[in-house]
Write a protein that holds these residues in place. Sequence first.
Motif, mmCIF file in Angstrom:
data_model
loop_
_atom_site.group_PDB
_atom_site.id
_atom_site.type_symbol
_atom_site.label_atom_id
_atom_site.label_comp_id
_atom_site.label_asym_id
_atom_site.label_seq_id
_atom_site.Cartn_x
_atom_site.Cartn_y
_atom_site.Cartn_z
ATOM 1 N N ILE A 91 -4.323 7.551 -3.297
ATOM 2 C CA ILE A 91 -5.032 6.896 -2.186
ATOM 3 C C ILE A 91 -5.750 5.640 -2.669
ATOM 4 O O ILE A 91 -5.739 4.589 -2.011
ATOM 5 C CB ILE A 91 -6.017 7.890 -1.538
ATOM 6 C CG1 ILE A 91 -5.253 9.038 -0.866
ATOM 7 C CG2 ILE A 91 -6.895 7.176 -0.525
ATOM 8 C CD1 ILE A 91 -6.142 10.111 -0.299
ATOM 9 N N GLY A 92 -6.393 5.733 -3.859
ATOM 10 C CA GLY A 92 -7.063 4.556 -4.403
ATOM 11 C C GLY A 92 -6.092 3.426 -4.696
ATOM 12 O O GLY A 92 -6.386 2.245 -4.450
ATOM 13 N N ALA A 93 -4.890 3.760 -5.232
ATOM 14 C CA ALA A 93 -3.886 2.728 -5.502
ATOM 15 C C ALA A 93 -3.392 2.079 -4.212
ATOM 16 O O ALA A 93 -3.167 0.873 -4.156
ATOM 17 C CB ALA A 93 -2.717 3.335 -6.279
ATOM 18 N N SER A 113 0.829 -1.209 0.000
ATOM 19 C CA SER A 113 0.000 0.000 0.000
ATOM 20 C C SER A 113 0.862 1.256 0.000
ATOM 21 O O SER A 113 0.619 2.199 -0.774
ATOM 22 C CB SER A 113 -0.933 -0.004 1.211
ATOM 23 O OG SER A 113 -1.798 -1.110 1.180
ATOM 24 N N LEU A 127 -6.055 11.646 -4.924
ATOM 25 C CA LEU A 127 -7.116 10.639 -4.828
ATOM 26 C C LEU A 127 -6.719 9.348 -5.551
ATOM 27 O O LEU A 127 -7.008 8.240 -5.080
ATOM 28 C CB LEU A 127 -8.412 11.196 -5.423
ATOM 29 C CG LEU A 127 -9.090 12.319 -4.623
ATOM 30 C CD1 LEU A 127 -10.331 12.825 -5.363
ATOM 31 C CD2 LEU A 127 -9.484 11.815 -3.232
ATOM 32 N N ALA A 128 -6.054 9.497 -6.714
ATOM 33 C CA ALA A 128 -5.577 8.304 -7.423
ATOM 34 C C ALA A 128 -4.547 7.544 -6.597
ATOM 35 O O ALA A 128 -4.539 6.305 -6.564
ATOM 36 C CB ALA A 128 -4.998 8.702 -8.778
ATOM 37 N N ALA A 164 -4.700 -1.257 -11.494
ATOM 38 C CA ALA A 164 -4.567 -0.235 -10.451
ATOM 39 C C ALA A 164 -3.199 0.430 -10.459
ATOM 40 O O ALA A 164 -3.027 1.516 -9.894
ATOM 41 C CB ALA A 164 -4.834 -0.866 -9.078
ATOM 42 N N LEU A 213 -5.134 1.887 -1.324
ATOM 43 C CA LEU A 213 -6.209 1.086 -0.735
ATOM 44 C C LEU A 213 -6.458 -0.207 -1.515
ATOM 45 O O LEU A 213 -6.925 -1.197 -0.939
ATOM 46 C CB LEU A 213 -7.496 1.921 -0.673
ATOM 47 C CG LEU A 213 -7.485 3.112 0.291
ATOM 48 C CD1 LEU A 213 -8.807 3.870 0.220
ATOM 49 C CD2 LEU A 213 -7.221 2.653 1.726
ATOM 50 N N SER A 214 -6.159 -0.184 -2.816
ATOM 51 C CA SER A 214 -6.371 -1.408 -3.594
ATOM 52 C C SER A 214 -5.496 -2.554 -3.093
ATOM 53 O O SER A 214 -5.877 -3.724 -3.199
ATOM 54 C CB SER A 214 -6.079 -1.134 -5.067
ATOM 55 O OG SER A 214 -4.700 -0.817 -5.264
#
Length: 540
Positions: free
Chosen positions: A62-64, A37, A59-60, A89, A66-67
Amino acid sequence: MAALRAVTRTLATWWKAVRGASAGRVVYECGLVLLCSAVNFSAVIIWSPGETPTAAQVLAAIGAGLSSLILVPLRLTRPVTALVLGSLASIPAGGITLLVAVLSASTGYRAKKPLAIVGGYLIALAASLAGILLQPENQELGRGGAVLIAVTTFASFAVLPGAIAAMIAQRRLLVMTMHQRNLELHQERLLVAGQAQARERNRIAAELHDSLGHRLTLISLYAGGLAQSETQSATPTPASGPTSSSTQAVGLLRDTSAQAMGELRQILKVLHQDESVTGSARTLGEVEQTVTAARQTGTPIELVRVGEPRPLTLLAEHAAFRVVQEGLTNALKHASGAAVRVEVRYEDDALFVEVRNLDGRPHVGPSSGQGLLGLAERVRLAGGVLSHGPVDAGGFRLGAMLPYGADVPTPVRTAETGDFPQDIRRSSRRQRIGLVAVIAALVLSLGSCIGAVVTIPAPMPVDIGVYRSIRVGDDQDRLRHLLTDDQKVSARVTENGERCETYAGDISEQPDYEDYEINYEFCYEDDVLVSKQRVRTEGT
């Protein structure tokens, strides 16, 4: 509904694996999730264009990050699916990240369907290419250069971990299969040994049964004789007491019954060793006959008796004779023609029986070795110890120690003999240590390669003294030994036809906290130096 059932089934399988995992494995998985992460989040921030990340880029990132919390555990049950989702991702982070390497290794280790594996890696390659092309600094490379970089990174960080993991999985499967086979062979060997011991116990019980039958026959005869003598004789007065013949018969009856009860107890103890074979009792008095019969084969055999004979239990008598018999049989079979020495020695506390032979013609053919297993069990039941093996001077020795008056020992559990399971566990630990060492070596090698790629292209600086010694008007050929190609930064041609070359400046002239460097530029016309100057290169 089908997708929901698949998700539910996956979660149930994952939760069952978590509950059954050890504490160390849980800590390892949690650490791997956090590491992936953090690396995914940092990679997206680093690869984002511009000096300050925008809100969309954060945001991208954070999304990467969290994935990874979902994809790393998912790799344990759906490795190909996790690889595909992880590659998609990782596109904002350049297409290939640590997460993709971890998921690729899990795919190589766990996935079984070839078509699914090939499809997953093709999608990962497309994601790597997309991640490279979307980076602004890579657009100047052109489509061919971007494809080359994408293939290189994909092969290094996706294909290589998957291939290594697949090899490790295959080797582990082979080793586990071999271990299972060895365990089965070990169990079969224990079973054969147990069968040999059981046959010897039954043979001993049969021999004791014959002896016990003889004792009981004597008891019956003594009792009948006692009853007949009492009916023929006059009834004695109370003062006169029993006759001498009655007293003798009672004594014989008592001694014989005591011997019979002792042999019966021995039979019960032998039969209780493992909770139908016939045989006959043999004693040390028959050793001479056995040796004489063996000498008829032409083998020189020496029989030595030492000490005064001592009374032995029936089991010890049988065991001693069997040691001599087995020793002679093995000598005639495995060392044909060699001299043999048989020794029966009575010591103060035990009887020692030994059969020793020299080297002879070896036996050609199979040998089960069950004779020694049965003999060892017979000697053990007699309270003794059997030893056998080659002699340093050559030949073979078979010997037994049989104590006088020893009782039948308690049973032994054959299944617990041997340390093969411990060897397997020790080997498994060594395999885990070796695997950790291989992974550490790969990481170190990969880090060294990356460091070499990063550091090698940097040009060597030109010393400030060399720069000052160069004069306008110097011939270019004379300056070649002062200004080498590994010090050159760039080259250009001016509008008036001068060829200018820029070399890395001396370290002492570099600013400490500025975003530029001081380099040296030399311009030539007709291979003659026409100018030199210090230039400032921005953004390095």
